[in-house]
Design a protein around this motif. Structure first.
Motif, PDB file in Angstrom:
ATOM      1  N   ALA A  22       0.830  -1.209   0.000  1.00 56.26           N
ATOM      2  CA  ALA A  22       0.000   0.000   0.000  1.00 56.26           C
ATOM      3  C   ALA A  22       0.862   1.256   0.000  1.00 56.26           C
ATOM      4  O   ALA A  22       0.557   2.229  -0.691  1.00 56.26           O
ATOM      5  CB  ALA A  22      -0.941  -0.013   1.200  1.00 56.26           C
ATOM      6  N   GLU A  23       1.951   1.236   0.760  1.00 54.69           N
ATOM      7  CA  GLU A  23       2.831   2.406   0.819  1.00 54.69           C
ATOM      8  C   GLU A  23       3.490   2.675  -0.532  1.00 54.69           C
ATOM      9  O   GLU A  23       3.565   3.818  -0.973  1.00 54.69           O
ATOM     10  CB  GLU A  23       3.924   2.187   1.866  1.00 54.69           C
ATOM     11  N   VAL A  24       3.967   1.644  -1.189  1.00 52.85           N
ATOM     12  CA  VAL A  24       4.687   1.796  -2.445  1.00 52.85           C
ATOM     13  C   VAL A  24       3.769   2.324  -3.547  1.00 52.85           C
ATOM     14  O   VAL A  24       4.168   3.163  -4.356  1.00 52.85           O
ATOM     15  CB  VAL A  24       5.329   0.458  -2.866  1.00 52.85           C
ATOM     16  N   TYR A  25       2.529   1.850  -3.580  1.00 54.01           N
ATOM     17  CA  TYR A  25       1.610   2.220  -4.668  1.00 54.01           C
ATOM     18  C   TYR A  25       0.543   3.225  -4.243  1.00 54.01           C
ATOM     19  O   TYR A  25      -0.463   3.382  -4.915  1.00 54.01           O
ATOM     20  CB  TYR A  25       0.939   0.955  -5.218  1.00 54.01           C
ATOM     21  N   GLN A  26       0.754   3.947  -3.163  1.00 51.93           N
ATOM     22  CA  GLN A  26      -0.277   4.863  -2.664  1.00 51.93           C
ATOM     23  C   GLN A  26      -0.609   5.996  -3.635  1.00 51.93           C
ATOM     24  O   GLN A  26      -1.724   6.510  -3.638  1.00 51.93           O
ATOM     25  CB  GLN A  26       0.119   5.423  -1.301  1.00 51.93           C
ATOM     26  N   ASP A  27       0.340   6.386  -4.479  1.00 46.36           N
ATOM     27  CA  ASP A  27       0.096   7.488  -5.411  1.00 46.36           C
ATOM     28  C   ASP A  27      -0.453   7.040  -6.758  1.00 46.36           C
ATOM     29  O   ASP A  27      -0.699   7.864  -7.635  1.00 46.36           O
ATOM     30  CB  ASP A  27       1.392   8.286  -5.629  1.00 46.36           C
ATOM     31  N   PHE A  28      -0.666   5.730  -6.918  1.00 44.60           N
ATOM     32  CA  PHE A  28      -1.190   5.196  -8.177  1.00 44.60           C
ATOM     33  C   PHE A  28      -2.720   5.203  -8.153  1.00 44.60           C
ATOM     34  O   PHE A  28      -3.338   4.952  -7.120  1.00 44.60           O
ATOM     35  CB  PHE A  28      -0.730   3.754  -8.380  1.00 44.60           C
ATOM     36  N   ALA A  29      -3.328   5.478  -9.292  1.00 47.66           N
ATOM     37  CA  ALA A  29      -4.786   5.352  -9.408  1.00 47.66           C
ATOM     38  C   ALA A  29      -5.147   3.869  -9.302  1.00 47.66           C
ATOM     39  O   ALA A  29      -4.360   3.002  -9.690  1.00 47.66           O
ATOM     40  CB  ALA A  29      -5.252   5.909 -10.746  1.00 47.66           C
ATOM     41  N   ALA A  30      -6.326   3.566  -8.783  1.00 45.32           N
ATOM     42  CA  ALA A  30      -6.736   2.178  -8.562  1.00 45.32           C
ATOM     43  C   ALA A  30      -6.685   1.337  -9.837  1.00 45.32           C
ATOM     44  O   ALA A  30      -6.337   0.163  -9.794  1.00 45.32           O
ATOM     45  CB  ALA A  30      -8.140   2.138  -7.959  1.00 45.32           C
ATOM     46  N   LEU A  32      -4.610   1.712 -12.288  1.00 44.55           N
ATOM     47  CA  LEU A  32      -3.233   1.582 -12.766  1.00 44.55           C
ATOM     48  C   LEU A  32      -2.345   0.780 -11.809  1.00 44.55           C
ATOM     49  O   LEU A  32      -1.297   0.287 -12.206  1.00 44.55           O
ATOM     50  CB  LEU A  32      -2.609   2.965 -12.973  1.00 44.55           C
ATOM     51  N   ALA A  33      -2.750   0.671 -10.563  1.00 48.57           N
ATOM     52  CA  ALA A  33      -1.953  -0.060  -9.565  1.00 48.57           C
ATOM     53  C   ALA A  33      -2.031  -1.561  -9.833  1.00 48.57           C
ATOM     54  O   ALA A  33      -3.032  -2.061 -10.364  1.00 48.57           O
ATOM     55  CB  ALA A  33      -2.468   0.250  -8.170  1.00 48.57           C
ATOM     56  N   PRO A  34      -0.995  -2.309  -9.486  1.00 50.64           N
ATOM     57  CA  PRO A  34      -1.022  -3.761  -9.687  1.00 50.64           C
ATOM     58  C   PRO A  34      -2.143  -4.419  -8.877  1.00 50.64           C
ATOM     59  O   PRO A  34      -2.582  -3.900  -7.845  1.00 50.64           O
ATOM     60  CB  PRO A  34       0.336  -4.221  -9.166  1.00 50.64           C
ATOM     61  N   LEU A  35      -2.591  -5.553  -9.342  1.00 49.99           N
ATOM     62  CA  LEU A  35      -3.673  -6.285  -8.687  1.00 49.99           C
ATOM     63  C   LEU A  35      -3.364  -6.598  -7.230  1.00 49.99           C
ATOM     64  O   LEU A  35      -4.256  -6.632  -6.392  1.00 49.99           O
ATOM     65  CB  LEU A  35      -3.953  -7.582  -9.457  1.00 49.99           C
ATOM     66  N   ILE A  36      -2.102  -6.768  -6.903  1.00 48.41           N
ATOM     67  CA  ILE A  36      -1.723  -7.105  -5.529  1.00 48.41           C
ATOM     68  C   ILE A  36      -2.170  -6.030  -4.539  1.00 48.41           C
ATOM     69  O   ILE A  36      -2.366  -6.307  -3.366  1.00 48.41           O
ATOM     70  CB  ILE A  36      -0.199  -7.349  -5.435  1.00 48.41           C
ATOM     71  N   THR A  37      -2.383  -4.810  -5.002  1.00 46.94           N
ATOM     72  CA  THR A  37      -2.801  -3.734  -4.104  1.00 46.94           C
ATOM     73  C   THR A  37      -4.231  -3.926  -3.612  1.00 46.94           C
ATOM     74  O   THR A  37      -4.647  -3.281  -2.658  1.00 46.94           O
ATOM     75  CB  THR A  37      -2.684  -2.361  -4.783  1.00 46.94           C
ATOM     76  N   THR A  38      -4.999  -4.798  -4.226  1.00 49.13           N
ATOM     77  CA  THR A  38      -6.382  -5.047  -3.801  1.00 49.13           C
ATOM     78  C   THR A  38      -6.477  -6.183  -2.786  1.00 49.13           C
ATOM     79  O   THR A  38      -7.564  -6.533  -2.351  1.00 49.13           O
ATOM     80  CB  THR A  38      -7.266  -5.401  -5.008  1.00 49.13           C
ATOM     81  N   MET A  39      -5.335  -6.769  -2.402  1.00 49.10           N
ATOM     82  CA  MET A  39      -5.349  -7.962  -1.556  1.00 49.10           C
ATOM     83  C   MET A  39      -5.172  -7.663  -0.074  1.00 49.10           C
ATOM     84  O   MET A  39      -5.004  -8.572   0.736  1.00 49.10           O
ATOM     85  CB  MET A  39      -4.269  -8.933  -2.032  1.00 49.10           C
ATOM     86  N   ALA A  40      -5.200  -6.400   0.324  1.00 46.74           N
ATOM     87  CA  ALA A  40      -5.078  -5.987   1.724  1.00 46.74           C
ATOM     88  C   ALA A  40      -3.801  -6.512   2.376  1.00 46.74           C
ATOM     89  O   ALA A  40      -3.789  -6.866   3.536  1.00 46.74           O
ATOM     90  CB  ALA A  40      -6.312  -6.410   2.514  1.00 46.74           C
TER      91      ALA A  40
END
Length: 95
Positions: A22-30, A32-40
């Motif tokens: 979450a920290e690494v991809y916090q500035d990415f739009a949902a 555009l962010a990798p799927l892993i960002t949706t896995m909590a």
């Protein structure tokens, strides 16, 4: 037939630094962010033991592949025998 379990990562997993998704991809739009960002995935979630090593508590792997339980069977020689089934003269009450 053998197990179809698959472990994509060899060795202990995961290093807590890898869990800062979450920290690494916090500035990415949902979108555009990798799927892993949706896995909590988070470093704040504790790790638990599984058949594949440490995984995050609540993950599907933690439930589907828990740490194997002991295969040791203890026979209690002084245990009473099981009741004979079906029980004689027992009928369900009709309401």
């Amino acid at each position: 037939m053998g197990s179809k379990s698959y472990k994509a990562v060899r060795g202990d997993m995961p290093d807590p630094n890898v869990l800062r998704v979450a920290e690494v991809y916090q500035d990415f739009a949902a979108d555009l962010a990798p799927l892993i960002t949706t896995m909590a995935i988070s470093a704040d979630v504790p790790l638990v033991d599984s058949a594949f090593g440490k995984v995050q508590e609540g993950s599907p792997i933690a439930f589907q592949h828990p740490l194997p339980v002991s295969q040791i069977v203890i026979c209690h020689v002084d245990a009473p025998p099981p009741p004979p089934l079906p029980l004689d003269n027992y009928h369900l009450a009709i309401l």
